[in-house]
Design an enzyme around this catalytic site. Structure first.
Site, PDB file in Angstrom:
ATOM      1  N   ARG A 231       0.858  -1.250   0.001  1.00 36.04           N
ATOM      2  CA  ARG A 231      -0.119   0.265   0.100  1.00 36.04           C
ATOM      3  C   ARG A 231       0.977   1.109   0.127  1.00 36.04           C
ATOM      4  O   ARG A 231       2.077   1.295   0.672  1.00 36.04           O
ATOM      5  CB  ARG A 231      -0.826   0.202   1.109  1.00 36.04           C
ATOM      6  CG  ARG A 231      -1.963  -1.086   1.191  1.00 36.04           C
ATOM      7  CD  ARG A 231      -3.161  -0.458   0.183  1.00 36.04           C
ATOM      8  NE  ARG A 231      -4.390  -1.243   0.032  1.00 36.04           N
ATOM      9  CZ  ARG A 231      -4.370  -2.495  -0.731  1.00 36.04           C
ATOM     10  NH1 ARG A 231      -3.466  -2.540  -1.486  1.00 36.04           N
ATOM     11  NH2 ARG A 231      -5.702  -2.826  -0.685  1.00 36.04           N
ATOM     12  N   GLU A 260      -4.159   7.767  -4.838  1.00 33.90           N
ATOM     13  CA  GLU A 260      -4.370   7.043  -6.260  1.00 33.90           C
ATOM     14  C   GLU A 260      -5.579   7.667  -6.750  1.00 33.90           C
ATOM     15  O   GLU A 260      -6.442   7.872  -5.954  1.00 33.90           O
ATOM     16  CB  GLU A 260      -4.538   5.591  -5.842  1.00 33.90           C
ATOM     17  CG  GLU A 260      -3.113   4.995  -5.257  1.00 33.90           C
ATOM     18  CD  GLU A 260      -3.313   3.383  -5.192  1.00 33.90           C
ATOM     19  OE1 GLU A 260      -4.331   2.867  -5.507  1.00 33.90           O
ATOM     20  OE2 GLU A 260      -2.334   3.011  -4.417  1.00 33.90           O
ATOM     21  N   HIS A 279      -2.049   0.498  -9.768  1.00 34.11           N
ATOM     22  CA  HIS A 279      -2.799  -0.309  -8.595  1.00 34.11           C
ATOM     23  C   HIS A 279      -3.234  -1.627  -9.545  1.00 34.11           C
ATOM     24  O   HIS A 279      -4.317  -2.008  -9.167  1.00 34.11           O
ATOM     25  CB  HIS A 279      -3.579   0.176  -7.778  1.00 34.11           C
ATOM     26  CG  HIS A 279      -3.735  -0.424  -6.487  1.00 34.11           C
ATOM     27  ND1 HIS A 279      -4.189   0.008  -5.426  1.00 34.11           N
ATOM     28  CD2 HIS A 279      -3.889  -1.838  -6.153  1.00 34.11           C
ATOM     29  CE1 HIS A 279      -4.281  -0.817  -4.389  1.00 34.11           C
ATOM     30  NE2 HIS A 279      -4.096  -2.219  -4.816  1.00 34.11           N
TER      31      HIS A 279
HETATM   32  P1  NDP Z   1      -1.333 -11.850   4.729  1.00 33.40           P
HETATM   33  O1  NDP Z   1      -2.018 -11.331   5.533  1.00 33.40           O
HETATM   34  O2  NDP Z   1      -1.238 -13.034   3.989  1.00 33.40           O
HETATM   35  O3  NDP Z   1       0.319 -11.347   4.780  1.00 33.40           O
HETATM   36  C1  NDP Z   1       0.735 -10.297   5.530  1.00 33.40           C
HETATM   37  C2  NDP Z   1       2.366 -10.583   5.924  1.00 33.40           C
HETATM   38  O4  NDP Z   1       2.579  -9.318   6.477  1.00 33.40           O
HETATM   39  C3  NDP Z   1       2.284 -11.626   7.034  1.00 33.40           C
HETATM   40  O5  NDP Z   1       3.481 -12.385   6.755  1.00 33.40           O
HETATM   41  C4  NDP Z   1       2.779 -10.864   8.326  1.00 33.40           C
HETATM   42  O6  NDP Z   1       3.442 -11.803   9.086  1.00 33.40           O
HETATM   43  C5  NDP Z   1       3.256  -9.738   7.786  1.00 33.40           C
HETATM   44  N1  NDP Z   1       3.472  -8.419   8.641  1.00 33.40           N
HETATM   45  C6  NDP Z   1       2.204  -8.002   9.254  1.00 33.40           C
HETATM   46  N2  NDP Z   1       2.737  -6.701   9.772  1.00 33.40           N
HETATM   47  C7  NDP Z   1       4.031  -6.324   9.962  1.00 33.40           C
HETATM   48  C8  NDP Z   1       4.920  -5.678  10.138  1.00 33.40           C
HETATM   49  N3  NDP Z   1       4.696  -4.555  11.004  1.00 33.40           N
HETATM   50  N4  NDP Z   1       6.363  -6.065   9.703  1.00 33.40           N
HETATM   51  C9  NDP Z   1       6.748  -7.031   8.970  1.00 33.40           C
HETATM   52  N5  NDP Z   1       5.645  -8.035   8.328  1.00 33.40           N
HETATM   53  C10 NDP Z   1       4.330  -7.876   8.727  1.00 33.40           C
HETATM   54  O7  NDP Z   1      -1.663 -10.421   3.393  1.00 33.40           O
HETATM   55  P2  NDP Z   1      -1.455 -10.530   1.773  1.00 33.40           P
HETATM   56  O8  NDP Z   1      -0.132 -11.061   1.662  1.00 33.40           O
HETATM   57  O9  NDP Z   1      -2.465 -11.177   1.140  1.00 33.40           O
HETATM   58  O10 NDP Z   1      -1.476  -9.036   1.608  1.00 33.40           O
HETATM   59  C11 NDP Z   1      -0.638  -7.994   2.106  1.00 33.40           C
HETATM   60  C12 NDP Z   1      -1.027  -6.691   1.695  1.00 33.40           C
HETATM   61  O11 NDP Z   1      -0.824  -6.405   0.406  1.00 33.40           O
HETATM   62  C13 NDP Z   1      -2.628  -6.350   1.802  1.00 33.40           C
HETATM   63  O12 NDP Z   1      -2.978  -5.973   2.781  1.00 33.40           O
HETATM   64  C14 NDP Z   1      -2.924  -5.565   0.949  1.00 33.40           C
HETATM   65  O13 NDP Z   1      -2.690  -3.993   1.376  1.00 33.40           O
HETATM   66  C15 NDP Z   1      -1.676  -5.457  -0.337  1.00 33.40           C
HETATM   67  N6  NDP Z   1      -2.273  -6.070  -1.661  1.00 33.40           N
HETATM   68  C16 NDP Z   1      -1.915  -5.326  -2.610  1.00 33.40           C
HETATM   69  C17 NDP Z   1      -2.380  -5.678  -3.883  1.00 33.40           C
HETATM   70  C18 NDP Z   1      -1.928  -5.141  -5.272  1.00 33.40           C
HETATM   71  O14 NDP Z   1      -2.811  -5.137  -6.059  1.00 33.40           O
HETATM   72  N7  NDP Z   1      -0.728  -4.298  -5.211  1.00 33.40           N
HETATM   73  C19 NDP Z   1      -3.067  -7.109  -3.932  1.00 33.40           C
HETATM   74  C20 NDP Z   1      -3.267  -7.777  -2.885  1.00 33.40           C
HETATM   75  C21 NDP Z   1      -2.807  -7.177  -1.474  1.00 33.40           C
HETATM   76  P3  NDP Z   1       3.212 -11.640  10.838  1.00 33.40           P
HETATM   77  O15 NDP Z   1       2.109 -11.544  11.194  1.00 33.40           O
HETATM   78  O16 NDP Z   1       4.467 -12.666  11.364  1.00 33.40           O
HETATM   79  O17 NDP Z   1       4.138 -10.273  10.829  1.00 33.40           O
END
Ligand code: NDP
Length: 313
Positions: A231, A260, A279
């Site tokens: 994001r 955006e 995006h």
């Molecule tokens: P998931 O919930 O599957 O994964 C999120 C990951 O981020 C987990 O590994 C989590 O691990 C880690 N995480 C959370 N907080 C932190 C932090 N403070 N520091 C480091 N790591 C962190 O989500 P997705 O992979 O499905 O999606 C992630 C994001 O990508 C979405 O929330 C969305 O905003 C964005 N997205 C963008 C898209 C696009 O079109 N560009 C499409 C889809 C998603 P842990 O809990 O161990 O920290």
């Protein structure tokens, strides 16, 4: 929870035609209806829906008992209000790994093989070979993937397949196949300091907002590329522009932005070593079908008295 009527909000058309979802969900044992946030009947229509599948948030959705976001990120949905109103919120995480993984691989290959420069030259009908030392190969380079969920996994699989050495950052530093060294967010600057590619795949949360700031850019290699498919606000965009202008980093591939669409006045549009995509990193013609499979499973579970898939709150 009662689930007799499921609304598909017209806002999903940002990602795919609502009809795709209505058609695929037509076999479910619930009535599926198209609802339109712009019409005057919005709140009435939403009121009679027990569940709503939507791209946008608006307060009238809280009249339903269950709201499903067609995106993985739910940063635009006020979770506190959902909790107060006792409305379940679910998201579409799990769908995007392949599409995002391929998009990120494409960015990496474009920078290394200079494809973005060749396309720009082609537009000008310019036959211009790169300097001998400009092109490189990504095999043997290091990538640091920040966030190892569904997106991160998709990136790690492609990156390792292309011969990169991959490190990762997440809060729970459990071992992850294909990830060489795993760091926690407090060690972000160390984690990214020797990476050629820093790939952001975290959700936008109070902890991740602005996590990539001037200090992080200062810690990055001067020949490193930032790739943001998470994001926009995860990155301090002013600090990014400064790092690009000053040569603090080599370039960036950006699918998401603080604002955006990216305003016309943004200097990012004009930079040679910046790839801007609208995006669309996870866009694929299968998107609607993938969402439908999650929604169908949630409908089945809710009607069986179970929790829906991907419950956020
Ligand atoms: P998931 O919930 O599957 O994964 C999120 C990951 O981020 C987990 O590994 C989590 O691990 C880690 N995480 C959370 N907080 C932190 C932090 N403070 N520091 C480091 N790591 C962190 O989500 P997705 O992979 O499905 O999606 C992630 C994001 O990508 C979405 O929330 C969305 O905003 C964005 N997205 C963008 C898209 C696009 O079109 N560009 C499409 C889809 C998603 P842990 O809990 O161990 O920290």
């Amino acid at each position: 929870m009662r689930l007799d009527t499921l609304g598909v909000d017209r806002s999903v058309s940002v990602l795919f035609p609502p009809e795709v979802l209505l058609e695929t969900l037509g076999d479910l044992p619930v009535e599926t209806v198209l609802i339109d946030g712009d019409s005057n009947t919005d709140s009435n229509t939403t009121e009679r829906c027990d569940g709503v599948v939507t791209f946008e948030y608006r307060p009238s959705l809280l009249d339903a008992s269950w709201v499903h976001s067609v995106q993985a990120g739910v940063d635009r949905f006020p979770q506190e209000r959902f909790r107060e109103a006792n409305v379940r919120l679910t998201n579409s995480t799990g769908l995007h790994g392949d599409a995002i993984g391929e998009t990120v691989a494409g960015y990496m290959l474009a920078f290394a093989r200079r494809l973005h420069t060749h396309v720009a030259n082609q537009r000008e009908k310019r036959w211009s070979r790169p300097e001998w030392d400009e092109p490189w190969t990504i095999a043997g380079e290091r990538a640091c993937v920040v966030g190892l969920g569904s997106l991160g996994r998709g990136v790690v699989d492609r990156a390792t397949g292309l011969g990169l050495d991959v490190d990762g950052v997440r809060r729970t530093p459990v071992p992850e196949p294909g990830v060489h060294r795993m760091y926690t967010p407090d060690a972000l600057e160390t984690a990214i300091s020797d990476a050629r590619f820093v790939v952001l795949t975290v959700p936008l949360t109070p902890e991740t907002e602005g996590m990539v700031d001037a200090d992080v850019f200062a810690a990055m290699r001067e020949d490193a590329y930032l790739i943001n498919v998470a994001r926009g606000p995860v990155v301090d965009q002013r600090a990014l522009v400064r790092a690009l202008e000053d040569g603090g980093i080599a370039g960036a591939a950006l699918d998401v932005f603080e604002t955006e669409p990216l305003p016309e006045s943004s200097p990012l549009w004009e930079m040679d070593e910046v790839i801007v995509t609208p995006h669309a990193g996870s866009a694929t013609r299968q998107y609607g079908d993938h969402v439908a499979s999650i929604v169908a499973e949630s409908v089945r579970r809710i009607r069986a008295g179970e929790d829906p898939v991907n419950r956020v709150c």
